[in-house]
Design a protein around this motif. Structure first.
Motif, mmCIF file in Angstrom:
data_model
loop_
_atom_site.group_PDB
_atom_site.id
_atom_site.type_symbol
_atom_site.label_atom_id
_atom_site.label_comp_id
_atom_site.label_asym_id
_atom_site.label_seq_id
_atom_site.Cartn_x
_atom_site.Cartn_y
_atom_site.Cartn_z
ATOM 1 N N SER A 62 39.489 52.396 33.676
ATOM 2 C CA SER A 62 40.452 51.439 34.225
ATOM 3 C C SER A 62 40.377 51.423 35.745
ATOM 4 C CB SER A 62 41.861 51.822 33.767
ATOM 5 O OG SER A 62 42.811 50.979 34.366
ATOM 6 N N LYS A 63 40.255 52.620 36.335
ATOM 7 C CA LYS A 63 40.143 52.686 37.797
ATOM 8 C C LYS A 63 38.849 52.049 38.267
ATOM 9 C CE LYS A 63 43.067 56.663 38.488
ATOM 10 N NZ LYS A 63 44.008 56.768 39.494
ATOM 11 N N GLU A 65 37.252 49.666 36.746
ATOM 12 C CA GLU A 65 37.453 48.218 36.622
ATOM 13 C C GLU A 65 38.295 47.694 37.777
ATOM 14 O OE1 GLU A 65 39.163 47.655 32.764
ATOM 15 O OE2 GLU A 65 37.297 48.146 31.722
ATOM 16 N N GLN A 66 39.350 48.433 38.132
ATOM 17 C CA GLN A 66 40.188 48.015 39.263
ATOM 18 C C GLN A 66 39.373 47.995 40.551
ATOM 19 O OE1 GLN A 66 43.423 50.825 39.216
ATOM 20 N NE2 GLN A 66 44.748 49.477 38.013
ATOM 21 N N GLU A 68 36.147 47.653 40.795
ATOM 22 C CA GLU A 68 35.199 46.540 40.720
ATOM 23 C C GLU A 68 35.896 45.220 41.033
ATOM 24 O OE1 GLU A 68 33.572 47.021 36.791
ATOM 25 O OE2 GLU A 68 31.995 48.388 37.493
ATOM 26 N N ARG A 69 37.128 45.050 40.502
ATOM 27 C CA ARG A 69 37.887 43.826 40.810
ATOM 28 C C ARG A 69 38.196 43.753 42.298
ATOM 29 N NH1 ARG A 69 41.198 44.500 35.793
ATOM 30 N NH2 ARG A 69 42.399 45.849 37.119
ATOM 31 N N LEU A 70 38.622 44.891 42.868
ATOM 32 C CA LEU A 70 38.917 44.909 44.308
ATOM 33 C C LEU A 70 37.667 44.602 45.121
ATOM 34 C CD1 LEU A 70 41.340 47.952 44.665
ATOM 35 C CD2 LEU A 70 41.877 45.548 45.063
ATOM 36 N N ALA A 72 35.103 42.835 44.140
ATOM 37 C CA ALA A 72 34.810 41.408 43.983
ATOM 38 C C ALA A 72 35.752 40.568 44.847
ATOM 39 C CB ALA A 72 34.939 40.999 42.513
ATOM 40 N N LEU A 73 37.039 40.922 44.854
ATOM 41 C CA LEU A 73 38.000 40.192 45.699
ATOM 42 C C LEU A 73 37.649 40.348 47.168
ATOM 43 C CD1 LEU A 73 41.393 40.990 43.913
ATOM 44 C CD2 LEU A 73 40.218 38.784 44.024
ATOM 45 N N HIS A 74 37.271 41.553 47.554
ATOM 46 C CA HIS A 74 36.888 41.810 48.951
ATOM 47 C C HIS A 74 35.670 40.967 49.317
ATOM 48 C CE1 HIS A 74 36.320 44.006 52.666
ATOM 49 N NE2 HIS A 74 35.062 44.242 52.320
ATOM 50 N N LYS A 75 34.702 40.921 48.410
ATOM 51 C CA LYS A 75 33.486 40.143 48.657
ATOM 52 C C LYS A 75 33.832 38.655 48.808
ATOM 53 C CE LYS A 75 28.795 39.791 46.869
ATOM 54 N NZ LYS A 75 27.893 40.190 45.798
ATOM 55 N N GLU A 76 34.714 38.156 47.932
ATOM 56 C CA GLU A 76 35.135 36.753 48.031
ATOM 57 C C GLU A 76 35.850 36.488 49.355
ATOM 58 O OE1 GLU A 76 37.583 35.865 44.647
ATOM 59 O OE2 GLU A 76 35.975 36.296 43.215
#
Length: 159
Positions: A62-63, A65-66, A68-70, A72-76
């Motif tokens: 879960s961490k 995944e979190q 990875e999401r962070l 991806a958001l940072h990259k965006e």
């Protein structure tokens, strides 16, 4: 009486044997029970560790995944900021180019006016110099003509 003693002895012996057998069976059952309890304990610990490992694995998953999401958001967000900066830089460059172009056009116009003004003054100076030269030439020719006339008049008078 001897038979009754024998009977009592046999009964006592049988009772002692029965008690010894019961004691042995009790010990075996206690040992088997203790062994079974140890086995259950080990199984429970193994299950608890496995469950804990699974929970940790799930938590870590879960961490991850979190994260990875962070990421991806940072990259965006970085891409958006870069895009905004590029747009701002392009706009600033266009404004600077426009200002430079306007400044250049104004400077060219000023130079044209200055050149025209300086040309007009230069033309006036040249015209004045030419007029002065023409007047000098007319004066020289007039003097030569006067001298020639006077010489001819003197020559006619002398003859």
């Amino acid at each position: 009486s001897s038979s009754s003693e024998e009977m009592a002895r046999i009964q006592t012996s049988a009772e002692e044997q029965r008690l010894a057998d019961v004691k042995q069976i009790e010990n075996e059952l206690n040992n088997a029970h203790a062994s079974e309890i140890e086995k259950v304990k080990a199984d429970m610990l193994a299950m608890a560790k496995s469950s804990q490992s699974e929970m940790l694995s799930m938590a870590n998953s879960s961490k991850v995944e979190q994260l990875e999401r962070l990421a991806a958001l940072h990259k965006e967000e970085m891409a958006r900021v870069c895009s905004d900066m590029e747009a701002s830089a392009s706009q600033a460059m266009a404004q600077n180019a426009e200002q430079l172009s306007a400044s250049h056009a104004q400077e060219m116009e000023n130079l044209k006016v200055e050149l025209a003004s300086s040309s007009a003054e230069e033309i006036k100076h040249i015209q004045a110099a030419a007029e002065e030269q023409r007047l000098l030439e007319i004066g020289r020719i007039t003097n030569e003509l006067n001298e020639s006339y006077e010489e001819k008049v003197s020559s006619v008078k002398a003859s």
